[in-house]
Design an enzyme around this catalytic site. Sequence first.
Site, PDB file in Angstrom:
ATOM      1  N   LYS A 135      -5.516   7.636  -6.864  1.00 46.45           N
ATOM      2  CA  LYS A 135      -5.462   8.101  -8.298  1.00 46.45           C
ATOM      3  C   LYS A 135      -4.007   8.977  -8.364  1.00 46.45           C
ATOM      4  CE  LYS A 135     -10.206   7.800  -9.755  1.00 46.45           C
ATOM      5  NZ  LYS A 135     -10.970   8.214 -10.706  1.00 46.45           N
ATOM      6  N   ASN A 136      -3.522   9.339  -7.199  1.00 50.51           N
ATOM      7  CA  ASN A 136      -2.473  10.396  -7.183  1.00 50.51           C
ATOM      8  C   ASN A 136      -1.273   9.812  -6.866  1.00 50.51           C
ATOM      9  OD1 ASN A 136      -3.764  13.131  -7.251  1.00 50.51           O
ATOM     10  ND2 ASN A 136      -4.596  12.295  -5.587  1.00 50.51           N
ATOM     11  N   VAL A 168      -9.505   3.719   1.788  1.00 51.16           N
ATOM     12  CA  VAL A 168     -11.146   3.823   1.232  1.00 51.16           C
ATOM     13  C   VAL A 168     -10.792   4.907   0.048  1.00 51.16           C
ATOM     14  CG1 VAL A 168     -13.303   4.810   1.468  1.00 51.16           C
ATOM     15  CG2 VAL A 168     -12.056   3.661   3.143  1.00 51.16           C
ATOM     16  N   ASP A 206       1.037  -1.113  -0.007  1.00 50.77           N
ATOM     17  CA  ASP A 206      -0.044   0.008   0.227  1.00 50.77           C
ATOM     18  C   ASP A 206       0.759   1.238   0.029  1.00 50.77           C
ATOM     19  OD1 ASP A 206      -2.294   1.752   0.258  1.00 50.77           O
ATOM     20  OD2 ASP A 206      -2.093   1.791   2.304  1.00 50.77           O
ATOM     21  N   ASP A 251       0.060   4.899   1.063  1.00 50.76           N
ATOM     22  CA  ASP A 251      -0.225   5.834   2.058  1.00 50.76           C
ATOM     23  C   ASP A 251      -0.075   5.160   3.484  1.00 50.76           C
ATOM     24  OD1 ASP A 251      -0.370   8.331   3.432  1.00 50.76           O
ATOM     25  OD2 ASP A 251      -2.672   8.540   3.068  1.00 50.76           O
TER      26      ASP A 251
END
Length: 214
Positions: A118-119, A47, A9, A11
């Site tokens: 998306k970033n 999320v 993941d 973040d």
Amino acid sequence: MKFDAVIFDLDGVICSTDEYHYKAWKTMADGMGIPFDRTVNNRLRGVSRMASLEIILEKYKGPALSPEQKEDLAREKNDLYRESLREMSTADLPEEVKETLDALRGKGLKLAIGSSSKNTPFILGQIGLGNYFDAVSDGNNITRSKPDPEVFVKAAEMLGIPADRCLVVEDAVSGAEAGHRGGMMVACVGDAAKNGAGDWNMESIRELTEIVKG
């Protein structure tokens, strides 16, 4: 258990953008007169953007919002967030993370990102990992957010490695659930580790180098 790949993941695992997200969502929520604090913010971990907006709108008392208005709100938040991300740099990549990534690569493991954001490409570029990973599965190529396993399943497909040979690294309980639902074992840090959500619950990401030894 022998692994051929590790899927991270982004973040909360590779770097932390929590504060950037929090400030952007709070600015948007304040503008709508919606109560928003860090307790609500914590529910947004792992999320998708639109699902996060729906959580925030649970406390919205105004007139019904159209799908188009919701899209506008999500876009407003993302514009605020992306603007703040320009402040990110290689200083936002923790030394222990970079050392661990290099150590895993040195062991011959494939490395990928599995993030709902998306970033992701922009963030990776800002912290100096723009072309580092063998595959990047993110919010730009999935339609279902965690705990749906889609993002991790696609990452494994991109790598060409069976799910049961991939280890997922997560900090959110929903992300850990997504990894398990995708047929993968999961190593957790942060909140997910505190909640015992992983097959391994780590105090430091450095522990990965021992876990992958099998």
